[in-house]
Scaffold this active site. Structure first.
Site, mmCIF file in Angstrom:
data_model
loop_
_atom_site.group_PDB
_atom_site.id
_atom_site.type_symbol
_atom_site.label_atom_id
_atom_site.label_comp_id
_atom_site.label_asym_id
_atom_site.label_seq_id
_atom_site.Cartn_x
_atom_site.Cartn_y
_atom_site.Cartn_z
ATOM 1 N N LYS A 20 5.155 -33.945 23.881
ATOM 2 C CA LYS A 20 6.601 -34.298 23.248
ATOM 3 C C LYS A 20 7.121 -33.826 21.915
ATOM 4 O O LYS A 20 7.938 -33.649 21.537
ATOM 5 C CB LYS A 20 7.254 -35.463 24.041
ATOM 6 C CG LYS A 20 7.394 -35.407 25.504
ATOM 7 C CD LYS A 20 8.327 -36.399 26.037
ATOM 8 C CE LYS A 20 8.483 -36.115 27.479
ATOM 9 N NZ LYS A 20 9.027 -37.214 28.337
ATOM 10 N N LYS A 58 3.283 -29.963 36.286
ATOM 11 C CA LYS A 58 3.899 -31.015 37.143
ATOM 12 C C LYS A 58 5.392 -30.891 37.358
ATOM 13 O O LYS A 58 5.926 -30.334 36.529
ATOM 14 C CB LYS A 58 3.417 -32.205 36.644
ATOM 15 C CG LYS A 58 4.438 -33.350 36.431
ATOM 16 C CD LYS A 58 4.105 -34.509 35.695
ATOM 17 C CE LYS A 58 4.845 -34.724 34.412
ATOM 18 N NZ LYS A 58 5.015 -36.021 34.035
ATOM 19 N N LYS A 71 11.707 -34.090 35.829
ATOM 20 C CA LYS A 71 13.051 -34.038 35.692
ATOM 21 C C LYS A 71 13.652 -33.232 34.709
ATOM 22 O O LYS A 71 14.912 -32.742 34.921
ATOM 23 C CB LYS A 71 13.285 -35.490 35.471
ATOM 24 C CG LYS A 71 12.930 -36.668 36.451
ATOM 25 C CD LYS A 71 13.197 -38.028 35.615
ATOM 26 C CE LYS A 71 12.517 -39.234 36.223
ATOM 27 N NZ LYS A 71 12.505 -40.362 35.469
HETATM 28 P P1 TYM Z 1 9.136 -41.382 35.156
HETATM 29 O O1 TYM Z 1 10.389 -42.000 35.177
HETATM 30 O O2 TYM Z 1 8.741 -40.109 34.337
HETATM 31 O O3 TYM Z 1 8.734 -41.291 36.662
HETATM 32 C C1 TYM Z 1 8.583 -42.314 37.628
HETATM 33 C C2 TYM Z 1 7.469 -42.302 38.400
HETATM 34 O O4 TYM Z 1 7.470 -40.906 39.265
HETATM 35 C C3 TYM Z 1 5.942 -40.717 38.847
HETATM 36 N N1 TYM Z 1 6.058 -39.274 38.683
HETATM 37 C C4 TYM Z 1 5.326 -38.300 39.563
HETATM 38 N N2 TYM Z 1 4.332 -38.588 40.550
HETATM 39 C C5 TYM Z 1 4.000 -37.638 41.395
HETATM 40 N N3 TYM Z 1 4.067 -36.203 40.944
HETATM 41 C C6 TYM Z 1 4.986 -35.844 39.966
HETATM 42 N N4 TYM Z 1 5.523 -34.650 39.720
HETATM 43 C C7 TYM Z 1 5.737 -36.948 39.128
HETATM 44 N N5 TYM Z 1 6.411 -37.126 38.197
HETATM 45 C C8 TYM Z 1 6.735 -38.528 37.911
HETATM 46 C C9 TYM Z 1 5.568 -41.162 37.620
HETATM 47 O O5 TYM Z 1 4.134 -41.263 37.330
HETATM 48 C C10 TYM Z 1 6.041 -42.591 37.487
HETATM 49 O O6 TYM Z 1 5.549 -43.463 38.335
HETATM 50 N N6 TYM Z 1 6.474 -44.094 31.634
HETATM 51 C C11 TYM Z 1 7.387 -44.348 33.166
HETATM 52 C C12 TYM Z 1 8.103 -45.194 33.293
HETATM 53 C C13 TYM Z 1 7.891 -46.629 32.881
HETATM 54 C C14 TYM Z 1 6.852 -47.384 33.759
HETATM 55 C C15 TYM Z 1 6.646 -48.767 32.929
HETATM 56 C C16 TYM Z 1 6.312 -47.217 34.774
HETATM 57 C C17 TYM Z 1 8.141 -47.331 31.792
HETATM 58 N N7 TYM Z 1 7.456 -48.652 31.956
HETATM 59 C C18 TYM Z 1 6.061 -49.752 33.449
HETATM 60 C C19 TYM Z 1 5.342 -48.359 35.344
HETATM 61 C C20 TYM Z 1 5.174 -49.362 34.609
HETATM 62 C C21 TYM Z 1 7.823 -42.909 33.305
HETATM 63 O O7 TYM Z 1 8.286 -42.040 32.256
HETATM 64 O O8 TYM Z 1 8.083 -42.586 34.703
#
Ligand code: TYM
Length: 326
Positions: free
Chosen positions: A110, A192, A195
């Site tokens: 990023k 991947k 969003k």
């Molecule tokens: P975020 O909001 O990007 O995504 C939410 C969850 O979706 C999973 N994910 C995927 N799984 C499979 N295939 C994909 N293409 C895919 N894209 C996203 C992510 O692994 C995630 O589980 N950093 C985290 C948010 C966060 C968090 C936390 C998670 C902040 N604090 C504490 C767990 C515990 C994130 O950006 O997720």
């Protein structure tokens, strides 16, 4: 067992988020005490329009409930409503090494070496560690892309415990599913599903209408050898479709591949449209009922209160170990 996870309120929540993480959230309600957060502080690591952010927070809350999270059984809340996240994050920032943070792939992707990348992007994984450690979480259900962040969380917890004793922080485990942990973009199965990708055809959002779902799947990039087989290296497109199919239908990719042996890609895609449309229909219906209702904000307020009660205890314990305050 205590479970913690979070989702960023950035709009376009897609089937990758659902298959990798969200459906685990629902299943884990039967196994432990679940705490699910909408991580708005993470969302502002890149500039966000305030009214859009507010609306996306409520969208994710409504989606949480629409997929089957019960705000009475699980704690559902917004990160910035619990001040302990930012407070523990600072303490952990003082324990994290700049070297390990510079090696985080998400930061490298990023920031791309840009000197004016926000410092929040650099500290993002520390805030994530604080989210998890603030609740003494044992298990963190996430997709594969969060693996490095979970490792850092564990490293920080062990580092703090080595200094102050093993009763300071609980060292959590990530939980990754076999099918769906890494859903790839439909128009480019080597990256991947995300969003933020520009092309709408790269993803299927949970709220997409049936025509859009059909279009994205029927147009999904495949290869030209015509053989239905799971092989991520040589056949990433077909493997991705098989894996989405398997995850939605609760079957293994080999089982799905065997069913379509000798048939064209068209019939696999056509059936995958049906499987996906059927899986998302009830989610969309419940979302439309819940999103405009007042119960959403009430549930989040109640969730924040319950989350805060746990967080305040853990934060006080950690502050005490560090010798902070009077
Ligand atoms: P975020 O909001 O990007 O995504 C939410 C969850 O979706 C999973 N994910 C995927 N799984 C499979 N295939 C994909 N293409 C895919 N894209 C996203 C992510 O692994 C995630 O589980 N950093 C985290 C948010 C966060 C968090 C936390 C998670 C902040 N604090 C504490 C767990 C515990 C994130 O950006 O997720």
């Amino acid at each position: 067992m205590r479970v913690f996870s979070g989702v960023q309120p950035t709009g376009n929540i897609h089937i990758g988020n659902y298959l990798g993480a969200l459906r685990q959230f629902v299943a884990l309600q039967d196994e432990g005490e679940c705490i699910y957060c909408i991580v708005d502080l993470h969302a502002i690591t890149l500039p966000k329009d305030p009214s859009e952010l507010r609306s996306h927070i409520l969208d994710v809350a409504a989606l949480y409930m629409a997929i089957g999270l019960d705000p009475k059984r699980s704690i559902l809340f917004v990160q910035s409503d619990v001040p302990g996240h930012a407070e523990l994050s600072w303490i952990l920032t003082c324990c994290a090494y700049t070297g390990e943070l510079s090696r985080m792939t998400q930061f490298k992707d990023k920031s791309r070496g840009n000197e004016s990348a926000p410092a929040g992007l650099f500290l993002y994984p520390v805030l994530m560690a604080a989210d998890i450690l603030l609740y003494d979480a044992d298990v963190v259900p996430v997709g594969q892309d969060q693996k490095q962040h979970i490792e850092l969380t564990r490293d920080l917890a062990v580092r703090v415990n080595n200094r102050f004793g093993d009763d300071t922080l609980v060292v959590p485990d990530g939980r990754f599913l076999k099918e769906g942990a890494r859903v790839m973009a439909l128009d480019d199965p080597t990256s991947k599903m995300s969003k933020s990708a520009e092309s709408e055809m790269s993803r299927i959002s949970l709220l997409d209408d049936d025509a859009k779902i059909k279009k994205a799947i029927m147009r999904a990039t495949t290869d030209s050898d015509g053989e239905i087989r799971y092989d991520i290296e040589r056949k990433p497109g077909i493997s991705n479709l098989l894996s989405i199919y398997g995850a939605f239908s609760g079957r293994s990719v080999d089982d799905v591949a065997a069913q379509y042996q000798g048939q064209g890609y068209g019939s696999l895609k056509k059936d995958l449209v049906e499987v996906t449309v059927d899986a998302l229909r009830p989610i969309k219906e419940r979302f439309c009922e819940i999103r405009p209702s007042g119960e959403l904000v009430d549930a989040l307020r109640d969730g924040a209160e319950r989350a805060n009660a746990i967080a305040a205890r853990v934060l006080a314990r950690v502050q005490g170990k560090f010798g902070l305050g009077v």
